[in-house]
Design an enzyme around this catalytic site. Structure first.
Site, PDB file in Angstrom:
ATOM      1  N   HIS A 275      -4.226   2.369  -0.602  1.00  0.00           N
ATOM      2  CA  HIS A 275      -4.460   1.393  -1.663  1.00  0.00           C
ATOM      3  C   HIS A 275      -3.129   0.999  -2.298  1.00  0.00           C
ATOM      4  CE1 HIS A 275      -4.030   4.825  -4.351  1.00  0.00           C
ATOM      5  NE2 HIS A 275      -5.129   5.389  -3.861  1.00  0.00           N
TER       6      HIS A 275
ATOM      7  N   LEU B 215       0.805  -1.211   0.000  1.00  0.00           N
ATOM      8  CA  LEU B 215       0.000   0.000   0.000  1.00  0.00           C
ATOM      9  C   LEU B 215       0.843   1.269   0.000  1.00  0.00           C
ATOM     10  CD1 LEU B 215      -2.661  -1.031   2.670  1.00  0.00           C
ATOM     11  CD2 LEU B 215      -2.619  -1.577   0.215  1.00  0.00           C
ATOM     12  N   ASP B 216       0.224   2.363  -0.447  1.00  0.00           N
ATOM     13  CA  ASP B 216       0.872   3.662  -0.394  1.00  0.00           C
ATOM     14  C   ASP B 216       0.245   4.520   0.705  1.00  0.00           C
ATOM     15  OD1 ASP B 216      -1.540   4.546  -1.413  1.00  0.00           O
ATOM     16  OD2 ASP B 216      -0.777   4.885  -3.441  1.00  0.00           O
ATOM     17  N   LEU B 217       0.546   5.780   0.708  1.00  0.00           N
ATOM     18  CA  LEU B 217       0.079   6.697   1.748  1.00  0.00           C
ATOM     19  C   LEU B 217      -1.438   6.780   1.814  1.00  0.00           C
ATOM     20  CD1 LEU B 217       0.897   8.910   3.854  1.00  0.00           C
ATOM     21  CD2 LEU B 217       0.877  10.539   1.940  1.00  0.00           C
TER      22      LEU B 217
END
Length: 198
Positions: free
Chosen positions: A77, A72-74
């Site tokens: 997702h 995941l990113d910030l």
């Protein structure tokens, strides 16, 4: 491509490391891997030593991946760059289970990616299970295109789709070569139409 290494995407991997890793295909191993010819020309369902009873196309390859926190990113997702890794993992499994990479590497030829065209359709979130579908879309004299789709397992909703163009590199001469003979026949036998959207 350097010293016996082949590139199926954004990373280089030694052919000596072709062994099961954390992300593996869920379908049965291709029977030709037990005693492979130079290049296997048959899909699973048509192979005389095995029969795929799942109803899938013999040349459509699928792996499953469960989305983890480190994907995941910030924003919570899957990061866009992770999809390229998912696609590459699926291509490794696809060519292992169809053409057979060990004999392919021994032939002195290498698949080299020259273009990736990817579209993102839907976010993927932690704990979702996604499927990566891979097939050969087209073959020409100088290049071939592998098509890939990432879908949500539960609903078959389209998450991402990509066309990957590659050429065949002669490692000795260090230049692209024409797709001819057994390797062209093998690739053409894997050409498949895109699956119908859900």
């Amino acid at each position: 491509v350097v010293g016996g290494r082949i590139s199926l995407g954004t990373h280089r991997l030694s052919h000596r490391t072709l062994k099961p890793r954390s992300l593996r295909a869920t379908d049965t191993r291709h029977p030709c891997r037990l005693n492979p010819p130079p290049f296997c020309l048959l899909g699973r369902a048509s192979h005389p030593h095995g029969n795929d009873t799942t109803g899938r196309s013999p040349t459509m390859h699928t792996i499953e991946i469960k989305v983890r926190g480190y994907h995941l990113d910030l924003y919570g997702h899957v990061n866009n760059a992770r999809y390229l890794e998912f696609l590459e993992e699926a291509r490794w499994g696809y060519f292992e289970d169809t053409i057979g990479l060990d004999r392919f590497v021994a032939s002195g030829l290498a698949f080299v990616v020259v273009n990736i065209n990817i579209n993102y359709r839907r976010p993927a979130y932690m704990n979702e299970t996604i499927q990566v579908q891979t097939w050969v879309k087209s073959v020409s004299n100088r290049s071939a295109v592998v098509a890939q789709r990432i879908v949500l397992k539960e609903t078959d909703a389209l998450i991402s789709e990509a066309d990957i163009t590659f050429v065949l590199l002669d490692e000795k001469q260090q230049k692209a070569t024409t797709l001819t003979g057994e390797i062209r026949t093998a690739l053409e036998s894997l050409i498949e139409s895109a699956p119908q959207p859900a």
